[in-house]
Design a protein around this motif. Structure first.
Motif, short mmCIF file in Angstrom:
data_model
loop_
_atom_site.label_atom_id
_atom_site.label_comp_id
_atom_site.label_asym_id
_atom_site.label_seq_id
_atom_site.Cartn_x
_atom_site.Cartn_y
_atom_site.Cartn_z
N ALA A 125 -22.03 60.83 24.54
CA ALA A 125 -23.26 60.49 23.82
C ALA A 125 -24.46 60.69 24.74
CB ALA A 125 -23.20 59.05 23.32
N ARG A 154 -24.77 62.71 27.25
CA ARG A 154 -25.01 64.12 27.53
C ARG A 154 -25.87 64.75 26.44
NH1 ARG A 154 -19.44 66.03 28.34
NH2 ARG A 154 -18.97 64.12 29.49
N GLN A 155 -25.85 64.16 25.24
CA GLN A 155 -26.64 64.71 24.13
C GLN A 155 -28.13 64.59 24.38
OE1 GLN A 155 -24.80 66.13 21.59
NE2 GLN A 155 -23.07 65.54 22.87
N ALA A 213 -26.19 70.42 24.77
CA ALA A 213 -24.97 69.72 25.16
C ALA A 213 -23.84 70.03 24.19
CB ALA A 213 -25.23 68.22 25.16
N GLY A 264 -20.38 68.99 22.04
CA GLY A 264 -20.02 67.82 21.25
C GLY A 264 -18.88 67.05 21.89
N SER A 286 -32.12 66.23 22.05
CA SER A 286 -30.82 66.66 21.56
C SER A 286 -30.99 67.82 20.60
CB SER A 286 -30.12 65.51 20.85
OG SER A 286 -28.98 66.01 20.21
N THR A 287 -30.19 68.86 20.81
CA THR A 287 -30.27 70.00 19.89
C THR A 287 -29.35 69.79 18.69
OG1 THR A 287 -28.82 71.09 21.49
CG2 THR A 287 -31.10 71.76 21.47
N ALA A 288 -28.66 68.64 18.63
CA ALA A 288 -27.85 68.29 17.45
C ALA A 288 -28.10 66.82 17.15
CB ALA A 288 -26.38 68.56 17.72
N ARG A 325 -25.42 64.65 15.35
CA ARG A 325 -24.24 64.43 16.19
C ARG A 325 -24.55 63.42 17.30
NH1 ARG A 325 -22.29 69.65 18.89
NH2 ARG A 325 -23.86 69.18 20.47
N ALA A 326 -25.73 63.55 17.90
CA ALA A 326 -26.10 62.62 18.97
C ALA A 326 -26.17 61.20 18.42
CB ALA A 326 -27.45 63.02 19.56
#
Lengths: 211, 180
Positions: free
Chosen positions: A77, A79-80, A85, A87, A152-154, A157-158
């Motif tokens: 989490a 790393r997001q 990063a 998944g 976060s690029t997601a 998900r983050a």
């Protein structure tokens, strides 16, 4: 505005910018969960004879399994926070997930048939789901706020990973209060509660962590 | 050609300690490369739309520069931010875009071509600021005044001008992600 003009504006705003410190966010997140759960336990009290109860493996597992999951998920989490990063590697959840399923099946076989679902009363389910969800709200909100400084690029998900980590941490603490020791009950409903917090994290993350 | 990774990361590192000149140089080097990517991928947007996307990516690089881990290489971070913002910008404009990461590596490693778009004027972001912020932004950018000079003209302290400028950029970043 020409792009070269934008560049001169941005350059004029080149004030020193403190680097992102994931370690600090991690520490503050742990603190948020510990304070909220600690406050709950100090107000309402831990279960009677907690120390002896924890000597029983199925009671210890109720705290250890979510804690283990939290410890496995939290670094992913965090790393997001930085762009690009990866998944959550599915293998990382395999150990706690198979332990949980194994525990459920073991209990199903070990517990006599009439007692298997004896604790599945609406009030008990609402208490378990409701309290884990409720106790997770403030820490999750704080964690997402802190993660907002990242990129976060997601975002969904983050947020989901943050929710999973917070939900597991809260569930581990909540287990010190909870007296439902049948794994059929707690694996099912702790799992459901953690799933709800994860979903909530994903929905909130999609909004809060966009940039 | 000097090693791009070494050159760009040195510039951004200096910028993050407050060196505006290094920062302008860094952004000036990144821009043509970004423009190449956006132009290759967003033909449907037209020149004006493409330059708006370039500006959005620059603002995102600016507001998220602290997320670069200075002990790690810069270029992968730069690809990730640019790719995310380009995809996001195209998606909000109603198109989808497929951006393989290799594209960025290739483009970032190629020499930038001279480009005609640089002189284009885009009103997309600055046009949505309130009058005072827009005036400060214009004075610093178009007229090339220092924050001290702008402050003297608008009877504000230099610190207040810097704060207003910083807020205007944050506002443009929010506008660029479609949040306002």
């Amino acid at each position: 505005m020409k792009t070269e003009d934008l560049i001169s504006i941005l350059a004029a705003d080149a004030t020193p910018d403190a680097p992102l410190r994931p370690g600090q966010i991690a520490a503050a997140s742990v603190l948020a969960v510990v304070v909220v759960v600690g406050l709950f336990l100090s107000l309402i009290g831990v279960r009677p004879a907690l120390a002896q109860a924890l000597l029983r493996p199925e009671v210890a597992a109720k705290a250890i399994l979510p804690l283990l999951t939290c410890v496995l998920v939290a670094p992913v989490a965090l790393r997001q926070l930085r762009p690009g990063a990866a998944g959550l590697p599915a293998a990382r959840l395999l150990v706690p997930l198979s332990l949980a399923v194994g525990l459920w099946l073991w209990a199903f076989m070990a517990v006599p048939a009439p007692l298997r679902f004896a604790e599945w009363m609406p009030s008990a389910v609402v208490e378990c789901l409701g309290l884990i969800l409720l106790l997770s709200l403030v820490p999750l909100w704080l964690v997402l706020r802190m993660m907002g400084r990242g990129a976060s690029t997601a975002p969904a998900r983050a947020g989901a990973l943050a929710g999973l980590a917070v939900g597991c941490g809260v569930a581990a603490g909540y287990s010190l209060f909870c007296t439902k020791d049948n794994p059929i009950f707690y694996v099912t409903f702790y799992g459901a509660a953690i799933g709800l917090v994860t979903g909530l994290g994903a929905i909130a993350g999609r909004r809060v962590l966009r940039w | 050609m000097m090693d791009r990774e070494a050159e760009w990361s040195a510039l951004l590192r200096a910028a993050m300690e407050g060196d505006g000149r290094a920062y302008a140089r860094f952004l000036g080097l990144v821009t043509p490369v970004l423009r190449g990517i956006v132009r290759a991928r967003g033909r449907d947007l037209g020149a004006a739309g493409q330059e708006d996307v370039v500006q959005e990516v620059l603002i995102a690089l600016h507001t998220k520069r602290h997320t670069w881990d200075q002990t790690a290489p810069l270029l992968p971070w730069l690809y990730a931010v640019a790719r995310h913002k380009v995809v996001d910008a195209f998606r909000r404009r109603g198109g989808s875009v497929h951006l393989p990461i290799d594209d960025f590596v290739d483009v970032l490693e190629a020499e930038a071509e001279p480009d005609a778009l640089a002189a284009r004027d885009s009103a997309a972001l600055i046009g949505q600021l309130d009058a005072r912020s827009a005036a400060i932004v214009r004075a610093v950018s178009l007229e090339g005044q220092s924050t001290a000079e702008v402050g003297a003209r608008l009877s504000m302290s230099e610190g207040a001008v810097r704060v207003a400028l910083h807020r205007a950029i944050q506002r443009m970043a929010r506008l660029a992600k479609g949040a306002e």
